[in-house]
Write a protein that holds these residues in place. Structure first.
Motif, PDB file in Angstrom:
ATOM      1  N   PRO A 136       0.804  -1.237   0.000  1.00 55.70           N
ATOM      2  CA  PRO A 136       0.000   0.000   0.000  1.00 55.70           C
ATOM      3  C   PRO A 136       0.835   1.285   0.000  1.00 55.70           C
ATOM      4  O   PRO A 136       0.428   2.277  -0.592  1.00 55.70           O
ATOM      5  N   GLY A 137       1.992   1.251   0.624  1.00 62.56           N
ATOM      6  CA  GLY A 137       2.849   2.438   0.653  1.00 62.56           C
ATOM      7  C   GLY A 137       3.756   2.557  -0.550  1.00 62.56           C
ATOM      8  O   GLY A 137       4.581   3.479  -0.626  1.00 62.56           O
ATOM      9  N   GLY A 138       3.644   1.619  -1.490  1.00 64.77           N
ATOM     10  CA  GLY A 138       4.476   1.660  -2.685  1.00 64.77           C
ATOM     11  C   GLY A 138       5.923   1.290  -2.421  1.00 64.77           C
ATOM     12  O   GLY A 138       6.810   1.637  -3.192  1.00 64.77           O
ATOM     13  N   LYS A 139       6.171   0.590  -1.337  1.00 67.74           N
ATOM     14  CA  LYS A 139       7.543   0.265  -0.960  1.00 67.74           C
ATOM     15  C   LYS A 139       7.891  -1.218  -1.155  1.00 67.74           C
ATOM     16  O   LYS A 139       8.938  -1.672  -0.717  1.00 67.74           O
ATOM     17  N   ALA A 140       7.028  -1.955  -1.821  1.00 69.18           N
ATOM     18  CA  ALA A 140       7.307  -3.373  -2.067  1.00 69.18           C
ATOM     19  C   ALA A 140       8.462  -3.486  -3.054  1.00 69.18           C
ATOM     20  O   ALA A 140       8.456  -2.845  -4.108  1.00 69.18           O
ATOM     21  N   GLU A 141       9.442  -4.295  -2.705  1.00 68.49           N
ATOM     22  CA  GLU A 141      10.607  -4.455  -3.556  1.00 68.49           C
ATOM     23  C   GLU A 141      10.249  -5.245  -4.807  1.00 68.49           C
ATOM     24  O   GLU A 141       9.344  -6.062  -4.800  1.00 68.49           O
ATOM     25  N   ARG A 142      11.001  -4.972  -5.861  1.00 69.53           N
ATOM     26  CA  ARG A 142      10.792  -5.674  -7.130  1.00 69.53           C
ATOM     27  C   ARG A 142      11.649  -6.938  -7.144  1.00 69.53           C
ATOM     28  O   ARG A 142      12.796  -6.923  -6.738  1.00 69.53           O
ATOM     29  N   TYR A 143      11.048  -8.007  -7.616  1.00 68.42           N
ATOM     30  CA  TYR A 143      11.740  -9.285  -7.749  1.00 68.42           C
ATOM     31  C   TYR A 143      11.808  -9.640  -9.230  1.00 68.42           C
ATOM     32  O   TYR A 143      10.836  -9.421  -9.958  1.00 68.42           O
ATOM     33  N   LEU A 144      12.903 -10.197  -9.664  1.00 71.20           N
ATOM     34  CA  LEU A 144      12.967 -10.672 -11.045  1.00 71.20           C
ATOM     35  C   LEU A 144      12.068 -11.893 -11.211  1.00 71.20           C
ATOM     36  O   LEU A 144      11.367 -12.024 -12.204  1.00 71.20           O
ATOM     37  N   GLY A 145      12.099 -12.792 -10.249  1.00 71.20           N
ATOM     38  CA  GLY A 145      11.194 -13.937 -10.262  1.00 71.20           C
ATOM     39  C   GLY A 145       9.911 -13.546  -9.561  1.00 71.20           C
ATOM     40  O   GLY A 145       9.544 -12.375  -9.501  1.00 71.20           O
ATOM     41  N   HIS A 146       9.222 -14.529  -9.021  1.00 69.30           N
ATOM     42  CA  HIS A 146       7.997 -14.225  -8.274  1.00 69.30           C
ATOM     43  C   HIS A 146       8.334 -13.529  -6.969  1.00 69.30           C
ATOM     44  O   HIS A 146       9.268 -13.918  -6.278  1.00 69.30           O
ATOM     45  N   ASN A 147       7.550 -12.528  -6.623  1.00 67.82           N
ATOM     46  CA  ASN A 147       7.705 -11.883  -5.326  1.00 67.82           C
ATOM     47  C   ASN A 147       7.099 -12.801  -4.257  1.00 67.82           C
ATOM     48  O   ASN A 147       6.442 -13.793  -4.584  1.00 67.82           O
ATOM     49  N   PRO A 148       7.321 -12.507  -2.967  1.00 67.16           N
ATOM     50  CA  PRO A 148       6.797 -13.394  -1.919  1.00 67.16           C
ATOM     51  C   PRO A 148       5.287 -13.612  -1.970  1.00 67.16           C
ATOM     52  O   PRO A 148       4.815 -14.734  -1.740  1.00 67.16           O
ATOM     53  N   ALA A 149       4.521 -12.577  -2.301  1.00 69.12           N
ATOM     54  CA  ALA A 149       3.067 -12.746  -2.411  1.00 69.12           C
ATOM     55  C   ALA A 149       2.726 -13.635  -3.607  1.00 69.12           C
ATOM     56  O   ALA A 149       1.848 -14.497  -3.522  1.00 69.12           O
ATOM     57  N   GLY A 150       3.428 -13.443  -4.706  1.00 70.63           N
ATOM     58  CA  GLY A 150       3.222 -14.278  -5.883  1.00 70.63           C
ATOM     59  C   GLY A 150       3.576 -15.732  -5.604  1.00 70.63           C
ATOM     60  O   GLY A 150       2.875 -16.648  -6.045  1.00 70.63           O
ATOM     61  N   PHE A 153       4.403 -14.312 -21.471  1.00 71.23           N
ATOM     62  CA  PHE A 153       4.396 -14.767 -22.865  1.00 71.23           C
ATOM     63  C   PHE A 153       5.812 -14.839 -23.426  1.00 71.23           C
ATOM     64  O   PHE A 153       6.170 -15.809 -24.089  1.00 71.23           O
ATOM     65  N   THR A 154       6.610 -13.811 -23.170  1.00 70.17           N
ATOM     66  CA  THR A 154       7.956 -13.737 -23.755  1.00 70.17           C
ATOM     67  C   THR A 154       9.007 -14.456 -22.920  1.00 70.17           C
ATOM     68  O   THR A 154      10.044 -14.848 -23.450  1.00 70.17           O
ATOM     69  N   GLY A 155       8.763 -14.567 -21.624  1.00 67.70           N
ATOM     70  CA  GLY A 155       9.750 -15.160 -20.724  1.00 67.70           C
ATOM     71  C   GLY A 155      10.778 -14.160 -20.224  1.00 67.70           C
ATOM     72  O   GLY A 155      11.648 -14.502 -19.432  1.00 67.70           O
ATOM     73  N   ARG A 156      10.685 -12.925 -20.665  1.00 70.42           N
ATOM     74  CA  ARG A 156      11.706 -11.923 -20.337  1.00 70.42           C
ATOM     75  C   ARG A 156      11.130 -10.802 -19.470  1.00 70.42           C
ATOM     76  O   ARG A 156       9.975 -10.443 -19.604  1.00 70.42           O
ATOM     77  N   LYS A 157      11.984 -10.295 -18.587  1.00 68.37           N
ATOM     78  CA  LYS A 157      11.641  -9.128 -17.778  1.00 68.37           C
ATOM     79  C   LYS A 157      12.792  -8.140 -17.881  1.00 68.37           C
ATOM     80  O   LYS A 157      13.940  -8.523 -18.109  1.00 68.37           O
ATOM     81  N   ARG A 158      12.477  -6.889 -17.702  1.00 67.84           N
ATOM     82  CA  ARG A 158      13.533  -5.891 -17.784  1.00 67.84           C
ATOM     83  C   ARG A 158      14.426  -5.974 -16.561  1.00 67.84           C
ATOM     84  O   ARG A 158      13.958  -6.316 -15.459  1.00 67.84           O
ATOM     85  N   ILE A 159      15.668  -5.664 -16.773  1.00 68.48           N
ATOM     86  CA  ILE A 159      16.591  -5.588 -15.648  1.00 68.48           C
ATOM     87  C   ILE A 159      16.439  -4.197 -15.075  1.00 68.48           C
ATOM     88  O   ILE A 159      16.527  -3.194 -15.780  1.00 68.48           O
ATOM     89  N   GLY A 160      16.160  -4.118 -13.807  1.00 71.21           N
ATOM     90  CA  GLY A 160      15.934  -2.832 -13.157  1.00 71.21           C
ATOM     91  C   GLY A 160      17.199  -2.302 -12.507  1.00 71.21           C
ATOM     92  O   GLY A 160      18.239  -2.187 -13.152  1.00 71.21           O
ATOM     93  N   THR A 161      17.129  -2.080 -11.239  1.00 71.26           N
ATOM     94  CA  THR A 161      18.259  -1.532 -10.501  1.00 71.26           C
ATOM     95  C   THR A 161      18.962  -2.643  -9.736  1.00 71.26           C
ATOM     96  O   THR A 161      18.529  -3.776  -9.696  1.00 71.26           O
ATOM     97  N   GLN A 162      20.043  -2.275  -9.101  1.00 70.38           N
ATOM     98  CA  GLN A 162      20.767  -3.238  -8.271  1.00 70.38           C
ATOM     99  C   GLN A 162      19.929  -3.674  -7.078  1.00 70.38           C
ATOM    100  O   GLN A 162      20.230  -4.673  -6.445  1.00 70.38           O
ATOM    101  N   ASN A 163      18.872  -2.927  -6.775  1.00 71.05           N
ATOM    102  CA  ASN A 163      18.020  -3.263  -5.650  1.00 71.05           C
ATOM    103  C   ASN A 163      17.017  -4.375  -5.971  1.00 71.05           C
ATOM    104  O   ASN A 163      16.354  -4.871  -5.087  1.00 71.05           O
TER     105      ASN A 163
END
Length: 179
Positions: free
Chosen positions: A82-96, A166-176
């Motif tokens: 809700p605060g917009g502070k959930a970290e981004r995961y390349l794979g599934h995030n913990p909720a996913g 569909f593509t299998g690809r995700k963008r590479i974001g930041t080091q975080n």
């Protein structure tokens, strides 16, 4: 163009969309076309069996060990959304990851109770029919929550998660980004 990395292998993607199709066919044919409904259920059961094996032996991002987190990590992730502070995961995030487990378990139970109704021991047994229908409704609720989670995460992290499935690809974001 943003740099991307391969995350979802072809088997994960084929599994995902095949399970979506199996569920949709089973749901839509439940009262109308018994044979189609049953075959969709058998397909779902076979797909879940495959995914359990692939979750132990598959590619990095397909493995349960990569995306199944404990309750504390999952709750902390959910609290950060809700605060917009959930970290981004390349794979599934913990909720996913938690949702995948919930979907697999529920779909497995729906398939099992559906199969039970085809056996001599449970054919026409009302509580099995009621449980099957209840679990199917629970599964629909989980699917709706899953789609909502994908929309929220896509918006929050500014990426199209449906396209990545569909593509299998995700963008590479930041080091975080969490790998």
């Amino acid at each position: 163009m943003a740099t991307t990395v391969k995350v979802w292998d072809p088997l994960v993607r084929i599994f995902h969309w095949s399970l979506v199709t199996s569920f949709a066919v089973a749901w839509l044919s439940s009262d109308e076309i018994k044979d189609l409904h049953e075959w969709a259920g058998y397909c779902a059961a076979a797909l879940i069996s495959f995914r359990l094996i692939w979750g132990l032996t598959g590619s990095h991002y397909a493995r349960f060990s990569q995306f199944v987190h404990g309750p504390k990590t999952t709750l902390n992730y959910l609290r950060a959304i809700p605060g917009g502070k959930a970290e981004r995961y390349l794979g599934h995030n913990p909720a996913g990851g938690a949702m995948i487990i919930a979907l697999l378990i529920c779909m497995g139970l729906v398939a099992t109770t559906g199969w039970m109704q085809t056996t001599d021991a449970y054919w026409g047994v009302r509580w099995v029919e009621n449980l099957h229908e209840f679990l199917a409704n629970c599964l629909l609720a989980l699917v709706i929550a899953h789609v909502a989670g994908v929309i929220i995460a896509s918006y929050h992290h500014r990426e199209n998660l449906v396209r990545s499935m569909f593509t299998g690809r995700k963008r590479i974001g930041t080091q975080n980004d969490i790998r």
